[in-house]
Design a protein around this motif. Structure first.
Motif, PDB file in Angstrom:
ATOM      1  N   ARG A 246      -5.012   5.586 -58.039  1.00 60.38           N
ATOM      2  CA  ARG A 246      -4.576   6.582 -58.783  1.00 60.38           C
ATOM      3  C   ARG A 246      -4.275   7.972 -58.292  1.00 60.38           C
ATOM      4  O   ARG A 246      -3.227   8.721 -58.659  1.00 60.38           O
ATOM      5  N   LEU A 247      -4.673   8.325 -56.971  1.00 69.10           N
ATOM      6  CA  LEU A 247      -4.261   9.428 -56.192  1.00 69.10           C
ATOM      7  C   LEU A 247      -2.794   9.165 -55.818  1.00 69.10           C
ATOM      8  O   LEU A 247      -1.979  10.281 -55.633  1.00 69.10           O
ATOM      9  N   LEU A 248      -2.153   8.154 -55.847  1.00 71.00           N
ATOM     10  CA  LEU A 248      -0.895   7.823 -55.261  1.00 71.00           C
ATOM     11  C   LEU A 248       0.059   7.613 -56.532  1.00 71.00           C
ATOM     12  O   LEU A 248       1.305   7.488 -56.380  1.00 71.00           O
ATOM     13  N   GLY A 249      -0.611   7.620 -57.256  1.00 67.94           N
ATOM     14  CA  GLY A 249       0.233   7.641 -58.829  1.00 67.94           C
ATOM     15  C   GLY A 249       0.661   6.022 -59.148  1.00 67.94           C
ATOM     16  O   GLY A 249       1.798   5.949 -59.897  1.00 67.94           O
ATOM     17  N   ILE A 250       0.089   5.079 -58.438  1.00 70.86           N
ATOM     18  CA  ILE A 250       0.718   3.631 -58.537  1.00 70.86           C
ATOM     19  C   ILE A 250      -0.455   2.736 -59.310  1.00 70.86           C
ATOM     20  O   ILE A 250      -0.448   1.421 -59.248  1.00 70.86           O
ATOM     21  N   GLN A 251      -1.529   3.361 -59.985  1.00 73.95           N
ATOM     22  CA  GLN A 251      -2.484   2.416 -60.547  1.00 73.95           C
ATOM     23  C   GLN A 251      -1.955   1.372 -61.672  1.00 73.95           C
ATOM     24  O   GLN A 251      -2.430   0.466 -61.881  1.00 73.95           O
ATOM     25  N   HIS A 252      -1.049   1.889 -62.245  1.00 72.45           N
ATOM     26  CA  HIS A 252      -0.326   0.935 -63.234  1.00 72.45           C
ATOM     27  C   HIS A 252       0.252  -0.182 -63.014  1.00 72.45           C
ATOM     28  O   HIS A 252       0.691  -1.061 -63.546  1.00 72.45           O
ATOM     29  N   ARG A 253       0.737  -0.170 -61.458  1.00 75.11           N
ATOM     30  CA  ARG A 253       1.324  -1.430 -60.937  1.00 75.11           C
ATOM     31  C   ARG A 253       0.224  -2.599 -60.651  1.00 75.11           C
ATOM     32  O   ARG A 253       0.639  -3.721 -60.148  1.00 75.11           O
ATOM     33  N   PHE A 254      -1.124  -2.164 -60.651  1.00 73.26           N
ATOM     34  CA  PHE A 254      -2.182  -3.145 -60.439  1.00 73.26           C
ATOM     35  C   PHE A 254      -2.956  -3.408 -61.521  1.00 73.26           C
ATOM     36  O   PHE A 254      -4.279  -2.666 -61.870  1.00 73.26           O
ATOM     37  N   THR A 255      -2.452  -4.262 -62.345  1.00 77.72           N
ATOM     38  CA  THR A 255      -2.970  -4.536 -63.941  1.00 77.72           C
ATOM     39  C   THR A 255      -4.491  -4.873 -63.697  1.00 77.72           C
ATOM     40  O   THR A 255      -5.188  -4.321 -64.427  1.00 77.72           O
ATOM     41  N   ASN A 256      -4.884  -5.807 -62.782  1.00 77.94           N
ATOM     42  CA  ASN A 256      -6.271  -6.469 -62.955  1.00 77.94           C
ATOM     43  C   ASN A 256      -7.191  -5.324 -62.128  1.00 77.94           C
ATOM     44  O   ASN A 256      -8.464  -5.565 -62.620  1.00 77.94           O
ATOM     45  N   VAL A 257      -6.854  -4.533 -61.449  1.00 77.69           N
ATOM     46  CA  VAL A 257      -7.603  -3.519 -60.767  1.00 77.69           C
ATOM     47  C   VAL A 257      -8.069  -2.484 -61.941  1.00 77.69           C
ATOM     48  O   VAL A 257      -9.050  -2.042 -62.228  1.00 77.69           O
TER      49      VAL A 257
END
Length: 280
Positions: A246-257
Motif C-alpha cells: 500500500r505504501l508503494l502503491g502496488i497493492q492492486h498487483r497482489f490480488t491474493n494478499v
C-alpha cells in the motif's frame, strides 16, 4: 558527470525495482483480469501452493465432506464445475462417485490429471477443458453437480445455472460452496474485480436465481464460522506485506494478499455459504 540512475533518489530506485519485480510475480495490472490471468499469476500459484497445499479452494478440507453430504448422492455421475487441481474431485471419487471434472485454466487441467493419476483414480475421475457457461454434455447426464468457490467467477450466473439444470437428471442435486455479501464497498469491488469475481451475489441472490433457473427445494447453510480460522491465517500472514504494498502503491498487483487481508479485516460484510437445490 553522474549518470541518470545514480542521480535518482534511492527511494525512487527502490520503488521502481519493486514495481518491476511485481510485474514478474503478480497480476498484469489488467482492469478486469480473466480467470486464467488470475490463477496463472505467480502470486496465485505460489500462494495456493504455500498456504493450501496446491488446492484451489480456500475453505478448510472439512468443506469437502460437507459438500459430499449436501450432495446426498451415493453413486452415479457428478460434474465438478471448476475442478482446479482436482482435490475435490478425488475426494468425491474416493466416496464412490464417478466424476467428470472441467476447468478453464490450462495449468489446472495439467495439475488435476497428474494428481488423479498419482492417486490411481483415473477410472473414477475424467478431467477435461471446459467453460461451464457452454458445456455440451447431453441433457440429464448427472446425478449431481457442484462448485467449490468457482461459481463466483461466472460472467453470466443465470446462464450457468440454466446449463446445470439442463444437465442434471430429474431429482438431481446442485450444491454450490461459495460466497455472498451484505455490504458493498470500494475495497470489496477492488477485491472482486482483481479475482474475477465481480458477479458475486448479494445476500438473497442465490435463491432468486435458482428459482428463475427452475430449481426447487432450496436451502442455505452459513458456514462462515467454520472457515474463519483459515481466513484469519490469511489476514495475519498477509498483513505486513499488504501494508508495504500500500505504501508503494502496488497493492492492486497482489490480488491474493489484498483479498486475504481485506476479507479478514471486513469480516461480517460477507459469508461463506453452502447452497443446495434440486431439479424437480
Amino acid at each position: 558527470m553522474p549518470s541518470k540512475s545514480s542521480s535518482m533518489p534511492s527511494q525512487r530506485r527502490r520503488k521502481l525495482r519493486l514495481r518491476y519485480v511485481a510485474g514478474l510475480v503478480a497480476n498484469n495490472g489488467a482492469y478486469y483480469p480473466s480467470v486464467e490471468e488470475y490463477y496463472s499469476s505467480l502470486e496465485s500459484r505460489f500462494g495456493y501452493w504455500l498456504l493450501l497445499g496446491n488446492a484451489r479452494h480456500c475453505a478448510l478440507r472439512a468443506m469437502e465432506e460437507k459438500l459430499y453430504t449436501r450432495l446426498d448422492t451415493k453413486d452415479g455421475s457428478v460434474l465438478d464445475a471448476g475442478a482446479g487441481s482436482g482435490y475435490v474431485a478425488m475426494y468425491m471419487a474416493r466416496k464412490g462417485l464417478d466424476v467428470q471434472a472441467v476447468d478453464i485454466t490450462p495449468h489446472h487441467i495439467v495439475d488435476a490429471r497428474k494428481n488423479v493419476h498419482k492417486h490411481h483414480l483415473d477410472d473414477k475421475v475424467q478431467v477435461e477443458y471446459g467453460n461451464y457457461h457452454n458445456l455440451t454434455y447431453p441433457d440429464a447426464s448427472f446425478n449431481g453437480i457442484y462448485t467449490m468457490e468457482t461459481f463466483v467467477h461466472a460472467d453470466d450466473p443465470l446462464k450457468v445455472l440454466q446449463g446445470f439444470y439442463r444437465m442434471l437428471k430429474p431429482g438431481g442435486v446442485l450444491v454450490l460452496h461459495e460466497a455472498d455479501f451484505s455490504r458493498n464497498s470500494e475495497v470489496l469491488q477492488d477485491v472482486l474485480r482483481l479475482s474475477h469475481c465481480q458477479n458475486t451475489l448479494e445476500e438473497g441472490g442465490y435463491e432468486r436465481l435458482l428459482e428463475e433457473a427452475g430449481f426447487t427445494d432450496y436451502s442455505l447453510e452459513d458456514l462462515t464460522d467454520e472457515v474463519l480460522p483459515m481466513w484469519r491465517l490469511f489476514g495475519i500472514v498477509g498483513y505486513v506485506p499488504y501494508q508495504m504494498f500500500r505504501l508503494l502503491g502496488i497493492q492492486h498487483r497482489f490480488t491474493n494478499v489484498i483479498a486475504g487481508v481485506e476479507a479478514y479485516l471486513n469480516w461480517g460484510d460477507g459469508r461463506y455459504i453452502s447452497v443446495r437445490a434440486v431439479k424437480p
